[in-house]
Write a protein that holds these residues in place. Sequence first.
Motif: not given
Length: 387
Positions: A81-83, A102-109, A141-143
């Motif tokens: 997920v990105t914004d 466990g979900s914040v790793e899937r966020y990339v601005g 923390r982004s994967a």
Amino acid sequence: MTRARIVGTGLIGTSIGLALRAAGWQVSLQDPSPTAAALARDLGAGTIDDETPDVVVVAAPPDVAARVVAEQLERWPGAAVTDVASVKGAIASGVAALAGPGSVERYVGSHPMAGRERSGAVAGRPDLFEGRAWVVVPTPRSAPEAVDAVRALAAAARGEVVVMTADEHDAAVAAVSHVPQVMATLTAARLRDRDEHAVGLAGQGLRDVTRIAASDPQLWTQILAGNAAGVREVLLDVQEDLAAALDALAALADEASTSGADDGPHGERRGEHANALGGRYAPAPGAPGARAVLARLLDDGNRGRALVPGKHGGAPTAYDVVTVVIPDEPGSLGRLFAEVGDAGINIEDLHLEHAVGHPVALAEVSVLPAASDRLRDHLRSTGWRIH
């Protein structure tokens, strides 16, 4: 086929959908307004369905972006997920606070550095991001696979991928985007109390400087609030330069008033003004004179302007301007373009300035210096008036 979901179908969201569809991606659309989503669909930006996405793009205003990102992370547990908001630090902090374990790793601005004065889906364009920087802003923390997914999305939309931290991004956009918006707005606001005759003297320079002042006040209030510290830091530097300019101008006004003190009634008034100032703006011994201060400020502007990238993000290029007088009537500009094409010359840039009280315009055609004389000769030989 890669699957993307666009949440928010305004200008940016719709343009991303159009760009990704053109690149062969499958795109689904979501918006709080069913009408807005349906309009973006009808424009070709995607479909309205619940297909599971590989990557979600949140194109929501800055003040709600973090909440929407957290919702999308929860709804689509397998998606990156990105914004695409123009501030990053505040949103990353909000996502860290709101996202589930466990979900914040899937966020990339991310932030595509493109836009228009117009808003809404109808202003969307599939080429909006072509050749423009698209900043990818991972959090600590982004994967890696999430970062790769967002990079691939930006590249598919034909953006030029640049990777920065949130702090680097916010400091950069404060200088190149947010402060220019403030300065354009302040300049345009000075026109409110001018009479129509004064404003009627406006030329291309004023139009260039104030173009972005037509932007959405509500959106820009959110942007400035989200990057308040970065914008304030740059504006403090502007304040110092403005104070120097004011002191220099006051010294020159004092000088002019003193020299005209005996020139009749107006001179007496200038002399009184000079006495009231008491010479407090006079430069200290050894300090630069007022004209030198202004010249240095203007030279700094020249130096800064020379750093702005040229076409397609390349190195800055100096162009010659060929100014052509054209009738303000249908087809005139098309005929001029055809003549330039017949001369085998590429137009690098174009400005139009309309003459006050006359049905003509000045077309300022920017071309490579080596082509300018040839273009002038060709246009004169075919009947065009060169200014």
